[in-house]
Write an enzyme that holds these catalytic residues in place. Structure first.
Site, PDB file in Angstrom:
ATOM      1  N   THR A 261     -50.055  21.128 -42.644  1.00 54.60           N
ATOM      2  CA  THR A 261     -50.855  22.331 -42.862  1.00 54.60           C
ATOM      3  C   THR A 261     -51.582  22.663 -41.563  1.00 54.60           C
ATOM      4  OG1 THR A 261     -51.159  21.982 -45.230  1.00 54.60           O
ATOM      5  CG2 THR A 261     -52.777  23.361 -44.126  1.00 54.60           C
ATOM      6  N   PHE A 263     -54.623  24.584 -39.790  1.00 55.95           N
ATOM      7  CA  PHE A 263     -55.969  25.076 -40.051  1.00 55.95           C
ATOM      8  C   PHE A 263     -56.482  25.819 -38.821  1.00 55.95           C
ATOM      9  CE2 PHE A 263     -55.341  21.447 -42.767  1.00 55.95           C
ATOM     10  CZ  PHE A 263     -55.974  21.782 -43.959  1.00 55.95           C
TER      11      PHE A 263
END
Length: 360
Positions: A261, A263
């Site tokens: 992921t 960010f």
């Protein structure tokens, strides 16, 4: 007389204790210098936190390592040293999408280290608002997952927000199945965020096809709920197991190992050049043949690598869209500056979201 194993170990341990003492002395010397730097910055009204400077330090330290200290451990160790020394200059407040032990929380620690004031917020919007209202120095929000795609709410917030992107974090996502007992016989429901459930769907089908899946607002919230229910389990991080007193039935249950992921770090300021940067833009174009091609052409002509393009609908204008563009380089680089000037000729609206150090 031949020396026994215990005597040899004792000698080596004494060497380690001596080295540890030297490391501690050097850490204190480093902390003292950092504190002096903080005084100078304060007198000159300069920001205490410099993301590009910290990236330069980590990059330099990773180059000459001859071993045997593990290469992959250099950045985490020195990230904590930098964080601790920075705390002597200023206490950074960083907000993230909570509750505690979410992957956003882990990303926050990976970027800033543990010596910060990390505060959870209940929504992406509240993270933006906390930074906009100067309740926090920085915010950390998810933007995309390598298997499940983009986080639309984050993209939508940039349309009206004046915040800049000053950094990015790429975090490998690994899920554990957690419960109070750690025994599969006690599990009659499994809580987690929809994305985490999707990332583990094959494993769940093989092992818990008979158990209901319950969606929650975050993996950390799932861990909280499992901690309160002896018949429930949660898909969450190993960090959550320690925080909420849970046991792992099984670790690394994600279907794909290469699950990351990305960010973004939010700030009111943009970052300086590091030589390894990324730039993000937002723009809208007219409905006409070739308009998207004309938008992309200036970047192609300057040999600029575009790493991402996403579209989002404009809420008050049906069937019209804004585009989000990521590209390699800093806005101050001449090719990008010239390409953006070319882009301006072909768009209805253009917004600069930030230039910042690339995570990889």
């Amino acid at each position: 007389m031949k020396m026994g194993a215990e005597e040899k170990i004792k000698i080596h341990r004494q060497k380690i204790e001596t080295i540890d003492g030297q490391i501690l002395r050097l850490l204190n010397e480093r902390a003292e210098v950092a504190r002096e730097v903080g005084k100078v910055k304060s007198e000159a009204n300069m920001d205490a936190y410099s993301p590009q400077r910290e990236e330069e330090i980590l990059k330099r330290l990773n180059l000459p390592n001859p071993g045997p200290f593990p290469q992959g451990a250099i950045s985490p160790v020195f990230r904590e040293i930098i964080s601790a020394c920075r705390s002597l200059e200023v206490e950074l407040t960083v907000v993230y999408l909570g509750p505690p032990a979410t992957y956003a929380h882990l990303a926050c620690i990976e970027r800033f280290g543990s010596s910060i004031r990390a505060l959870p917020e209940e929504s992406i919007q509240e993270v933006f608002e906390a930074v906009e209202r100067r309740k926090a120095n920085y915010g950390v929000v998810p933007i995309e997952n390598s298997t499940e795609g983009v986080v639309n709410r984050t993209l939508d917030m940039f349309i009206d927000s004046e915040l800049k992107i000053c950094g990015e974090i790429s975090l490998r996502i690994s899920h554990d199945l957690l419960s109070r007992s750690g025994d599969s016989k006690d599990i009659d429901k499994i809580y987690s965020h929809p994305q985490a459930l999707a990332q583990c769907r094959q494993w769940l089908r093989r092992n818990f096809s008979h158990v209901p899946l319950v969606e929650t607002t975050s993996t950390a919230k799932a861990a909280q709920m499992a901690a309160e229910d002896p018949k429930a389990a949660a898909i969450a991080s190993s960090f959550a197991s320690h925080l909420y007193g849970l046991k792992a039935f099984e670790s690394q249950i994600e279907d794909y190992f290469h699950n990351y992921t990305r960010f973004l770090v939010l700030s009111s300021q943009m970052s300086d050049r590091t030589g390894k940067d990324k730039t993000s833009l937002l723009f809208s174009i007219s409905h006409s043949p070739g308009s998207l091609y004309r938008m992309l052409r200036p970047f192609s002509e300057k040999s600029i690598n575009l790493t991402k393009i996403e579209s989002r609908p404009i809420k008050d204008k049906p069937w019209e869209y804004v585009f989000f563009l990521d590209l390699e380089g800093h806005a101050m680089d001449s090719p990008i500056h010239e390409a953006v000037n070319g882009l301006k000729k072909n768009v209805l609206f253009l917004k600069f979201l930030g230039s910042y150090p690339r995570s990889s």
